[in-house]
Design an enzyme around this catalytic site. Structure first.
Site, mmCIF file in Angstrom:
data_model
loop_
_atom_site.group_PDB
_atom_site.id
_atom_site.type_symbol
_atom_site.label_atom_id
_atom_site.label_comp_id
_atom_site.label_asym_id
_atom_site.label_seq_id
_atom_site.Cartn_x
_atom_site.Cartn_y
_atom_site.Cartn_z
ATOM 1 N N TRP A 145 0.803 -1.220 0.000
ATOM 2 C CA TRP A 145 0.000 0.000 0.000
ATOM 3 C C TRP A 145 0.841 1.279 0.000
ATOM 4 C CZ3 TRP A 145 2.253 2.047 4.119
ATOM 5 C CH2 TRP A 145 2.771 1.164 5.080
ATOM 6 N N ALA A 173 -3.550 -6.465 -5.482
ATOM 7 C CA ALA A 173 -3.190 -5.098 -5.109
ATOM 8 C C ALA A 173 -3.606 -4.874 -3.654
ATOM 9 C CB ALA A 173 -3.862 -4.121 -6.064
ATOM 10 N N GLU A 227 -5.382 -3.956 -0.333
ATOM 11 C CA GLU A 227 -6.768 -3.732 0.089
ATOM 12 C C GLU A 227 -6.923 -2.351 0.732
ATOM 13 O OE1 GLU A 227 -4.985 -6.505 0.862
ATOM 14 O OE2 GLU A 227 -5.970 -7.727 -0.673
ATOM 15 N N GLU A 273 11.120 -8.040 -3.106
ATOM 16 C CA GLU A 273 11.511 -6.645 -2.816
ATOM 17 C C GLU A 273 11.090 -6.383 -1.376
ATOM 18 O OE1 GLU A 273 13.663 -4.573 -4.189
ATOM 19 O OE2 GLU A 273 12.774 -5.188 -6.095
ATOM 20 N N LEU A 274 12.016 -6.504 -0.407
ATOM 21 C CA LEU A 274 11.587 -6.552 0.998
ATOM 22 C C LEU A 274 12.045 -5.331 1.790
ATOM 23 C CD1 LEU A 274 12.285 -10.365 1.403
ATOM 24 C CD2 LEU A 274 10.197 -9.230 0.648
ATOM 25 N N CYS A 300 10.497 1.705 1.515
ATOM 26 C CA CYS A 300 11.463 0.648 1.852
ATOM 27 C C CYS A 300 12.892 1.177 1.843
ATOM 28 C CB CYS A 300 11.297 -0.543 0.927
ATOM 29 S SG CYS A 300 11.394 -0.128 -0.799
ATOM 30 N N GLU A 314 12.756 -2.319 11.027
ATOM 31 C CA GLU A 314 12.414 -1.185 10.174
ATOM 32 C C GLU A 314 11.282 -0.377 10.811
ATOM 33 O OE1 GLU A 314 10.848 -2.568 6.471
ATOM 34 O OE2 GLU A 314 11.730 -0.886 5.392
HETATM 35 P P1 NAD Z 1 2.755 -6.756 6.629
HETATM 36 O O1 NAD Z 1 3.984 -7.554 6.720
HETATM 37 O O2 NAD Z 1 1.560 -7.238 7.352
HETATM 38 O O3 NAD Z 1 2.318 -6.599 5.121
HETATM 39 C C1 NAD Z 1 3.168 -6.134 4.106
HETATM 40 C C2 NAD Z 1 2.465 -6.412 2.771
HETATM 41 O O4 NAD Z 1 2.370 -7.819 2.571
HETATM 42 C C3 NAD Z 1 1.014 -5.920 2.716
HETATM 43 O O5 NAD Z 1 0.793 -5.380 1.431
HETATM 44 C C4 NAD Z 1 0.175 -7.165 2.916
HETATM 45 O O6 NAD Z 1 -1.068 -7.108 2.254
HETATM 46 C C5 NAD Z 1 1.035 -8.233 2.301
HETATM 47 N N1 NAD Z 1 0.851 -9.545 2.886
HETATM 48 C C6 NAD Z 1 0.829 -9.856 4.199
HETATM 49 N N2 NAD Z 1 0.687 -11.186 4.372
HETATM 50 C C7 NAD Z 1 0.619 -11.729 3.122
HETATM 51 C C8 NAD Z 1 0.489 -13.052 2.616
HETATM 52 N N3 NAD Z 1 0.426 -14.111 3.443
HETATM 53 N N4 NAD Z 1 0.454 -13.228 1.292
HETATM 54 C C9 NAD Z 1 0.549 -12.184 0.444
HETATM 55 N N5 NAD Z 1 0.682 -10.912 0.851
HETATM 56 C C10 NAD Z 1 0.726 -10.680 2.173
HETATM 57 O O7 NAD Z 1 3.134 -5.304 7.097
HETATM 58 P P2 NAD Z 1 2.382 -3.910 7.056
HETATM 59 O O8 NAD Z 1 2.148 -3.437 8.455
HETATM 60 O O9 NAD Z 1 1.251 -3.865 6.085
HETATM 61 O O10 NAD Z 1 3.554 -3.095 6.438
HETATM 62 C C11 NAD Z 1 4.663 -2.759 7.230
HETATM 63 C C12 NAD Z 1 5.859 -3.581 6.942
HETATM 64 O O11 NAD Z 1 5.835 -4.062 5.620
HETATM 65 C C13 NAD Z 1 7.068 -2.691 7.040
HETATM 66 O O12 NAD Z 1 7.769 -2.986 8.206
HETATM 67 C C14 NAD Z 1 7.872 -2.952 5.814
HETATM 68 O O13 NAD Z 1 8.977 -3.767 6.105
HETATM 69 C C15 NAD Z 1 7.007 -3.747 4.931
HETATM 70 N N6 NAD Z 1 6.677 -3.081 3.685
HETATM 71 C C16 NAD Z 1 7.650 -2.964 2.769
HETATM 72 C C17 NAD Z 1 7.376 -2.347 1.576
HETATM 73 C C18 NAD Z 1 8.428 -2.185 0.538
HETATM 74 O O14 NAD Z 1 8.308 -1.294 -0.277
HETATM 75 N N7 NAD Z 1 9.448 -3.042 0.517
HETATM 76 C C19 NAD Z 1 6.107 -1.860 1.322
HETATM 77 C C20 NAD Z 1 5.122 -1.999 2.297
HETATM 78 C C21 NAD Z 1 5.414 -2.638 3.475
#
Ligand code: NAD
Length: 480
Positions: free
Chosen positions: A152, A177, A179, A251-252, A285, A382
């Site tokens: 997102w 994409a 939610e 891409e983490l 990120c 992070e």
């Molecule tokens: P999160 O780990 O819950 O989710 C991160 C993303 O992964 C979300 O888009 C979520 O919908 C997706 N996701 C979660 N579980 C999944 C699964 N089992 N299968 C497929 N997709 C899944 O974390 P969050 O609170 O939404 O975001 C914060 C963390 O996520 C941050 O600490 C950061 O590290 C990471 N993040 C990184 C980027 C990046 O550009 N690399 C972007 C967004 C979030």
């Protein structure tokens, strides 16, 4: 103000609701109010999307590269025409200032153009043979239908990188994409569809992330998985992909180290780094996070940087003049708050910020911490928010050791007046990207990706297309 649209699924060339009518609410993070809904795909829709992706792949992989290029270029034109509306939507659903959303839309159109062009140059090669009459051809063919999982923080940019690389190489793609921010990526997909991408080539679904990833990755139709998000989720998806022998791009997360030496242009460093830090409220990120500052200039940097953070205009991204919006959700707000509070309780000093801001939305003050130690959670996880961690260093070796201390390896930054130091950092800092004396990341024509726990594969430059292509050899004895 424009009204925010409800978002549907896009499957086999049709916009549709879920068959059971299920939806999720979408919130405006600046107000915490529900502004719309997004359709929630279930198993029937996922099965439909998979079957469509198989048919779409057959059509698109047989479409000449030049025709794919023409359609993609048309999509970029449509996207530019619709950028205003999409940027407003993005700001409403994600919280970022409208100006940042505009920049993201402009960048998305550029990415489509670049990938479309590169698709015309995804050449194979001939390798000189050891025998007369033998031709050794290396050919590159699309890997197959792709499953893409996008977060997102950049609702359009994260999707466009994956969709454009897939389309340029002749793959079909199903995008899950975000939610939280569904409408702006749907506008992107609409631009591709309106430009003439055939049914089934792009699918767009939303729902329960784990259900969608488990279903799509395990299915034989999907040949490649691409994910942007946290390292924790990335490891789960990479192992699932490994079980099913699927190609993967990950891409983490990161924990961006910044090395600032005493001979750096401090004024310039403060200005560029403060702007990079508050971009998207730090939910980037590649955000600069651990500022490692040579002792002699620590105080000068700290005072100028804190003043910069205190002068920021934080507010609703829809309001003109806003420089930083809210974070995306209550969950993120709580996660950031917990990290900062824990650090403060363990002895870190809050130079500015360190609190939520008043209001109904998810606002957190730009925050600068000093007095940090390497064992604090915030120095290892992070923060993904507007948090800057300032640490003094004695020797360059100490700074390099700290920069390389974590398992992450995404982006690093450096400001220095010394060419020798710059070269040293180039050779020793272990990250996928290093930007020295300017902020130069994330252009379509240069690689974008991490190493170590920050993932593998690239989403920029010609390398971005490699991830969607199989390399195959045909060796033939044509005469004797
Ligand atoms: P999160 O780990 O819950 O989710 C991160 C993303 O992964 C979300 O888009 C979520 O919908 C997706 N996701 C979660 N579980 C999944 C699964 N089992 N299968 C497929 N997709 C899944 O974390 P969050 O609170 O939404 O975001 C914060 C963390 O996520 C941050 O600490 C950061 O590290 C990471 N993040 C990184 C980027 C990046 O550009 N690399 C972007 C967004 C979030």
């Amino acid at each position: 103000m424009m009204s925010y649209p409800d978002t549907l699924l896009f499957i086999d060339g049709q916009w549709q609701a879920a068959s059971d009518g299920r939806t999720l609410d979408v919130l405006n993070p600046a107000t915490a109010q529900v502004i719309g809904t997004v359709a929630h795909a279930g198993q029937p829709e996922l099965a439909q999307a998979l079957a469509a992706a198989r048919r779409g792949f057959a059509v698109w992989s047989a479409t000449p590269a030049f025709q794919r290029y023409q359609i993609m270029r048309r999509a970029a034109v449509l996207l530019r025409e619709r950028a205003e509306e999409a940027a407003t939507c993005m700001s409403l659903e994600q919280g970022k200032p409208v100006a940042e959303a505009h920049a993201e839309m402009a960048a998305a159109a550029d990415i489509i153009d670049w990938m479309a062009e590169e698709g015309r140059r995804a050449y194979g090669r001939l390798v000189p043979a050891r025998l007369m009459g033998v031709t050794q051809s290396v050919i590159r063919t699309p890997v197959g239908p792709v499953a893409a999982f996008c977060p997102w923080n950049f609702p359009v940019n994260q999707v466009v990188r994956k969709v454009s690389a897939a389309l340029a190489t002749g793959c079909s793609i199903i995008v899950k994409a975000p939610e939280e921010t569904p409408a702006s990526p749907a506008m992107l997909i609409r631009a591709f569809a309106d430009a003439g991408v055939p049914p089934g080539v792009i699918g767009l679904v939303y729902g329960t992330p784990a259900e969608i990833s488990e279903t799509l990755i395990a299915d034989d139709i999907i040949r490649k998985v691409t994910f942007t998000g946290s390292t924790a989720v990335g490891k789960i998806l990479a192992s699932l992909a490994g079980t099913h022998m699927k190609r993967v791009t990950m891409e983490l997360g990161g924990h961006g180290p910044v090395i600032i030496t005493a001979d750096a242009d401090i004024t310039r460093a403060v200005s560029l780094l403060a702007a990079a830090k508050i971009r998207n409220a730090g939910q980037v990120c590649v955000s600069p996070t651990r500022f490692l500052i040579e002792k002699g200039v620590f105080e000068a940097f700290r005072s100028a940087y804190v003043a910069r953070m205190q002068a920021l205009v934080v507010g609703n991204g829809q309001r003109s003049g806003t420089q930083m919006g809210p974070v995306v959700s209550q969950r993120r707000l709580e996660a950031i708050e917990a990290l900062v509070n824990e650090a403060r309780d363990s002895g870190a000093k809050v130079e500015t910020g360190g609190t939520r801001l008043a209001g109904p939305g998810y606002f957190y003050a730009p925050t600068v911490l000093t007095g940090l130690t390497a064992d604090m959670r915030i120095m290892n996880e992070e923060p993904f928010g507007p948090i800057s961690l300032l640490c003094p260093f004695d020797t360059l070796e100490d700074a390099i050791a700290e920069a390389n201390r974590l398992p992450y390896g995404l982006a690093a930054y450096a400001f220095t007046g010394s060419g020798a130091v710059a070269a040293r950092l180039r050779d020793t800092v272990r990250t996928g990207m290093l930007t020295i004396n300017h902020i130069g990341l994330s252009l379509p024509e240069i690689p974008f990706g991490g190493i170590g726990d920050s993932g593998y594969g690239s989403e920029g430059g010609s390398e971005a297309l490699d991830a969607y292509l199989d390399t195959r050899l045909v060796t033939s004895m044509d005469y004797m």
